[in-house]
Design an enzyme around this catalytic site. Sequence first.
Site, PDB file in Angstrom:
ATOM      1  NE  ARG A  18     -29.223  -5.334  29.942  1.00  0.00           N
ATOM      2  CZ  ARG A  18     -28.447  -4.270  29.701  1.00  0.00           C
ATOM      3  NH1 ARG A  18     -27.384  -4.377  28.908  1.00  0.00           N
ATOM      4  NH2 ARG A  18     -28.736  -3.105  30.236  1.00  0.00           N
ATOM      5  CG  HIS A  43     -38.219 -23.272  15.526  1.00  0.00           C
ATOM      6  ND1 HIS A  43     -37.563 -24.210  14.780  1.00  0.00           N
ATOM      7  CD2 HIS A  43     -38.877 -23.959  16.495  1.00  0.00           C
ATOM      8  CE1 HIS A  43     -37.800 -25.419  15.264  1.00  0.00           C
ATOM      9  NE2 HIS A  43     -38.600 -25.279  16.317  1.00  0.00           N
ATOM     10  NE  ARG A  45     -36.263 -25.274  19.637  1.00  0.00           N
ATOM     11  CZ  ARG A  45     -35.657 -24.711  18.600  1.00  0.00           C
ATOM     12  NH1 ARG A  45     -35.539 -23.400  18.544  1.00  0.00           N
ATOM     13  NH2 ARG A  45     -35.174 -25.456  17.615  1.00  0.00           N
ATOM     14  CD  GLU A  70     -38.107 -23.170  10.699  1.00  0.00           C
ATOM     15  OE1 GLU A  70     -37.614 -23.137   9.559  1.00  0.00           O
ATOM     16  OE2 GLU A  70     -37.420 -23.211  11.749  1.00  0.00           O
ATOM     17  CG  HIS A 190     -29.733 -26.868  10.931  1.00  0.00           C
ATOM     18  ND1 HIS A 190     -30.549 -26.561  11.996  1.00  0.00           N
ATOM     19  CD2 HIS A 190     -28.576 -27.265  11.468  1.00  0.00           C
ATOM     20  CE1 HIS A 190     -29.928 -26.787  13.130  1.00  0.00           C
ATOM     21  NE2 HIS A 190     -28.711 -27.206  12.843  1.00  0.00           N
ATOM     22  N   GLY A 213     -30.983 -18.187   9.728  1.00  0.00           N
ATOM     23  CA  GLY A 213     -31.031 -17.323  10.893  1.00  0.00           C
ATOM     24  C   GLY A 213     -29.696 -17.152  11.576  1.00  0.00           C
TER      25      GLY A 213
END
Length: 237
Positions: A18, A43, A45, A70, A190, A213
């Site tokens: 948003r 993490h 990216r 990460e 994971h 997460g």
Amino acid sequence: MTKLSVNINKIATLRNSRGGNVPNLLKVAKDIENFGAEGITIHPRPDERHIRYQDAIDLKEIVTTEYNIEGNPIQKFIDLVLKTNPTQVTLVPDAVDALTSNAGWDTIKNESFLKEVISTFKNNGIRTSIFVDPVPSMVEGAAKVGADRIELYTESYAEDFAKNNLKGIKPFTDAAILANKLELGINAGHDLSLDNIKYFKENIPNLLEVSIGHALISESLYLGLENVVNMYLNKLK
């Protein structure tokens, strides 16, 4: 007790959907710590589709527990980690366009590269962890390149557990036993969830930390963030 580090990427995803600053990523991170979590994981990216590089810098000022960053050690990521000086850096071999992490490092093929990167971080006092599949040669390779820890990539365990195949834990137990012999610390992450975390913890000797997460934030939609953090903490005792 195994430490719980909460990955807050999904909070950033919601914020970015948003624009603006709702939910406030920094406040959520602080609240998660206050609820009892022992670490915050991000993490970032290259496309900054969830965690932004500025978030990593801003979080450094407010995270008082362990701070884990990460990512794939491209130069931009290396520069960010050196600037923020987190407690731990976790190296993940993501493709630039990866939706999520989907494999561990080939620590043999990438030996010279990983040695160089890890040396850079360790010379700056940053603990290093390498994302690996539960394969003995990859664990041995992680020790050889000088990593402090491994993070076991647990997707296959989670898939087997959901099918009631408890034998899926064995490669992870074996990898952990080997890591202990090699004096590597053990992290994991994971697809770990409230359903499968307790069994995993019980079968991984000397599991130091889990980074969770997606499942944790999803479960919090029903059960509440504070409640879910404490549910994980209880299962990790």
